[in-house]
Motif scaffolding. Sequence first.
Motif, short mmCIF file in Angstrom:
data_model
loop_
_atom_site.label_atom_id
_atom_site.label_comp_id
_atom_site.label_asym_id
_atom_site.label_seq_id
_atom_site.Cartn_x
_atom_site.Cartn_y
_atom_site.Cartn_z
N TYR A 177 0.90 -0.93 -0.04
CA TYR A 177 0.11 0.20 -0.15
C TYR A 177 1.06 1.22 0.13
O TYR A 177 2.02 1.35 0.56
N VAL A 178 0.57 2.26 -0.77
CA VAL A 178 1.38 3.66 -0.71
C VAL A 178 0.18 4.52 -0.56
O VAL A 178 -0.82 4.74 -1.21
N ASP A 179 0.52 5.18 0.67
CA ASP A 179 -0.49 6.46 1.08
C ASP A 179 -1.99 5.86 1.17
O ASP A 179 -2.83 6.36 0.87
N GLY A 180 -1.90 4.66 1.88
CA GLY A 180 -3.27 3.97 2.03
C GLY A 180 -3.96 3.36 0.71
O GLY A 180 -5.28 2.79 0.99
N VAL A 181 -3.50 3.29 -0.59
CA VAL A 181 -3.94 2.81 -1.76
C VAL A 181 -3.02 1.49 -1.88
O VAL A 181 -1.94 1.71 -2.18
N TRP A 182 -3.96 0.29 -2.07
CA TRP A 182 -3.13 -0.86 -2.53
C TRP A 182 -2.68 -0.52 -4.04
O TRP A 182 -3.19 -0.09 -5.06
N ARG A 183 -1.24 -1.10 -4.20
CA ARG A 183 -0.68 -1.15 -5.39
C ARG A 183 -0.29 -2.37 -5.80
O ARG A 183 0.36 -2.70 -6.86
#
Length: 183
Positions: A177-183
């Motif tokens: 996760y980057v800044d709370g977003v799944w990548r």
Amino acid sequence: DADALKARGDAAFDGRRFVEALESYQAALKKRRDARLHYNIAQALSALARYPEALRSYQAFLAEAPAGMLNEAQQAALFGLLEELKGKIARLDLTCDVPGARVLVRGKMAGVTPLDGALVLNAGEARVEVLADGYEPFEATMKLEGGAVVPLSVRLKRVDFRGWLSVVSNVAGAEVYVDGVWR
């Protein structure tokens, strides 16, 4: 009380303690409206090389002074003084494509874009900075000619915040996760 403050200001001015004189004259003006105090304030500001403020104080003197306060010779001397002072002042007409950018001149905050008009500044060399979050800073050293309007159009360049992230994990199937977003 206003008379005592003015007398203190006069003594400080005569002693070349211009900051003290300015403070005393301003305090006296708060106690009693007297056009002559604007003149004294302008004199102290001029001695401190704060020319735009001095010009405003002379103009306040002219606006508030009763008719007949100055004879013809005094008027001529005052208008000559005003013209000399205008030669020590420049106007910087700065525009910027980014609203909310901070404008610094000679290291001091001068305003936020969009400006309400030209900045009235002491003439001479000046370092101008325009700063906005997310943009590269603009800096320029320029000559501000006395009595002139100097145009300056600033286009700020957006900072590129993109980049690459490489993740190595000793856990198979781990989620990133980057800044709370799944990548």
